[in-house]
Design an enzyme around this catalytic site. Structure first.
Site, PDB file in Angstrom:
ATOM      1  N   ILE A  72       1.226  -1.116   0.005  1.00 31.24           N
ATOM      2  CA  ILE A  72       0.125   0.038   0.179  1.00 31.24           C
ATOM      3  C   ILE A  72       0.902   1.180   0.017  1.00 31.24           C
ATOM      4  O   ILE A  72       1.994   0.845   0.442  1.00 31.24           O
ATOM      5  CB  ILE A  72      -0.972   0.155   1.326  1.00 31.24           C
ATOM      6  N   CYS A  73       0.329   2.606  -0.549  1.00 30.82           N
ATOM      7  CA  CYS A  73       1.365   3.795  -0.552  1.00 30.82           C
ATOM      8  C   CYS A  73       0.238   4.434  -0.731  1.00 30.82           C
ATOM      9  O   CYS A  73      -0.890   4.486   0.133  1.00 30.82           O
ATOM     10  CB  CYS A  73       1.593   3.894  -2.298  1.00 30.82           C
ATOM     11  N   ALA A  74       0.299   6.109  -0.770  1.00 32.92           N
ATOM     12  CA  ALA A  74      -0.692   7.072  -0.677  1.00 32.92           C
ATOM     13  C   ALA A  74      -2.060   7.083  -1.933  1.00 32.92           C
ATOM     14  O   ALA A  74      -3.050   7.220  -1.219  1.00 32.92           O
ATOM     15  CB  ALA A  74       0.212   8.242  -0.981  1.00 32.92           C
ATOM     16  N   MET A 101      -3.655   4.075  -0.170  1.00 35.49           N
ATOM     17  CA  MET A 101      -4.463   5.652   1.772  1.00 35.49           C
ATOM     18  C   MET A 101      -5.197   6.532   1.214  1.00 35.49           C
ATOM     19  O   MET A 101      -6.979   6.150   2.181  1.00 35.49           O
ATOM     20  CB  MET A 101      -2.796   6.153   2.766  1.00 35.49           C
TER      21      MET A 101
END
Length: 376
Positions: A72-74, A101
Site C-alpha cells: 500500500i502507498c498513498a 491510503m
C-alpha cells in the site's frame, strides 16, 4: 508470475474478519507512524518507496513466502511498482491496494447494530481509515441518517437496496475533522437537514434547527432529542436517543476517551460544558443505553462484529475520562492531553458552514489522516 490488485473493500473485509495479512507500506516513515491501516491480525513492514526504486533487495528477507502480502502507498501507483518487483523476484500472493491510503480513507463498512422495537433496523457505517462512525435508521420504508460523511452515494445506494427513502439527515454538531455529507444528501434526496442552531450561526444555507426536547419520527421509530443538549465538544453539540435503546453521543463521549473542546479555539470556555454534559446530563440517563459515538480512535474499540458500541453504565465504570471527580483536575487532564489538530480543521469547518466549496480532490486531501477528535 505477476501481482494482483486488492480493493479497499476487500481489505476492509480482512480487517473486520481478523484475517491474517502481511502489509507492506511504502510511504514515508512519518506518514506511516501518523496513520496506517490497523488490524491486530496484520503483520507490518514500512519501507519507503524511494528506498526500493532500484530494487526490492533491501526487503527480500523480510517478505514472507507463506502469507498474502499487500503493498500500500498513498494513492496506489507506487504500490503497483513495488508489487511488480516482488512478483518478478518470484514472490507469490502479492497484491497492490487499489487507490492506496486515499481510497482507504473513504471506505465505509456497514454493520447492522440491531432491530428496533417499533419495527425497523439500525446500521452503523464504520469508516475504518478515518475513525468516523455514521448511522442509518430504517423503519417502514423511511430512513434517517446521523453524522453522514461526504461519501453520500454509499448511503443513498444502501437505502435504495433496503427499499427505503431518506427523509431526515442529522448532524450532532458542526464537524471539524471531516466534511459532512448531510447537506448534499438532503439536496439529492429532498430530505430535511437538521443542525443544532448554536453550531449553525454562521452557516450559509437553509437548515432545520434541532433542539432540546424536539422529536422526529422515522417510520414507527422515534428519535428523541429531549433534554439532551450536550455542549462541550462544540457549543451546539446535541445527543440523540433512538428507540429508547441507543444514545448517539456525537463527539462528546467515545468508548475509550472523551471529546476535545478546542477545535473552535475555545477549550477554556467549553471544557466546563464538557464536564457538565459528561458528569451531570449523561448521569441522568439510563445505564442500559448503548453509546454510539461519531468516532473511534483505537482498533481495540471495534467489537468482534466490527461495530463500535458499549453500554453507558460500562463507560461510567471503565472510561478514564469519566473517572475524574475534581473539576480542576478534569480541566487539567483535558487541556494537557489534546492531540494535534485535525488536518485542515478550520477549512473543513468553513466547508461545513457553506463558506467554502472545495473541489473533490481538495476535499480528499483535507481529510487525509487519522481521527483526532478525542482527548488522549
Amino acid at each position: 508470475m505477476g501481482f494482483e490488485t486488492i480493493t479497499v473493500d476487500q481489505l476492509a473485509k480482512k480487517v473486520m474478519n481478523q484475517e491474517n495479512l502481511f502489509l507492506l507500506d511504502v510511504r514515508n516513515e512519518e506518514d506511516f507512524e501518523d496513520w496506517k491501516v490497523e488490524s491486530d491480525s496484520f503483520d507490518y513492514l514500512n519501507k519507503p518507496y524511494f528506498d526500493l526504486i532500484d530494487g526490492v533487495e533491501p526487503i527480500k528477507d523480510d517478505i514472507p513466502e507463506d502469507k498474502d502480502v499487500a503493498v500500500i502507498c498513498a494513492k496506489g501507483g507506487s504500490s503497483q511498482f513495488v508489487a511488480e518487483q516482488l512478483a518478478d523476484e518470484g514472490f507469490n500472493n502479492i497484491y497492490s491496494v487499489e487507490g492506496g491510503m486515499k481510497a482507504w480513507s473513504e471506505h465505509l463498512e456497514p454493520v447492522k447494530l440491531g432491530d428496533l422495537e417499533g419495527g425497523g433496523e439500525l446500521y452503523q457505517f464504520v469508516r475504518l481509515g478515518k475513525g468516523c462512525l455514521s448511522y442509518m435508521i430504517i423503519s417502514e420504508g423511511e430512513a434517517a441518517l446521523i453524522d453522514a460523511t461526504r461519501m453520500v452515494d454509499t448511503y443513498i445506494n444502501f437505502a435504495e437496496q433496503k427499499g427505503a427513502t431518506i427523509k431526515h439527515v442529522f448532524d450532532t454538531h458542526l464537524h471539524a475533522d471531516h466534511i459532512s455529507g448531510g447537506r448534499t444528501i438532503a439536496e439529492k434526496t429532498g430530505a430535511t437537514y437538521y443542525l443544532p442552531p448554536k453550531d449553525a450561526e454562521e452557516v450559509q444555507f437553509d437548515y432545520t434547527p434541532i433542539q432540546d426536547q424536539d422529536e422526529v419520527t422515522v417510520g414507527s421509530s422515534k428519535i428523541d432529542v429531549q433534554a439532551l443538549y450536550t455542549p462541550g465538544h462544540t457549543i451546539g453539540s446535541t445527543s440523540f436517543v433512538v428507540d429508547d435503546q441507543y444514545l448517539m453521543t456525537g463527539d462528546i463521549l467515545f468508548i475509550e476517551s472523551i471529546g476535545r473542546p478546542d477545535l473552535a479555539g475555545k477549550a477554556d470556555d467549553w471544557v466546563g460544558d464538557l464536564r457538565t454534559t459528561l458528569y451531570e446530563r449523561y448521569k441522568e440517563l439510563s445505564n442500559d443505553l448503548i453509546v454510539l459515538p461519531a468516532h473511534f480512535s483505537f482498533k481495540n474499540e471495534l467489537n468482534e462484529d466490527g461495530s463500535v458500541q458499549e453500554k453507558l453504565g460500562v463507560l461510567f465504570e471503565q472510561n478514564d475520562g469519566l473517572q475524574v471527580d475534581d473539576s480542576e483536575e478534569f480541566r487539567k487532564m483535558v487541556t494537557e492531553n489534546l492531540p494535534p489538530q485535525p488536518n485542515s480543521h478550520q477549512k473543513i469547518r468553513f466547508t461545513n458552514m457553506g463558506k467554502e466549496t472545495p473541489e473533490l480532490e481538495e476535499q480528499r486531501e483535507m481529510e487525509i489522516g487519522p481521527n483526532r477528535c478525542a482527548v488522549r
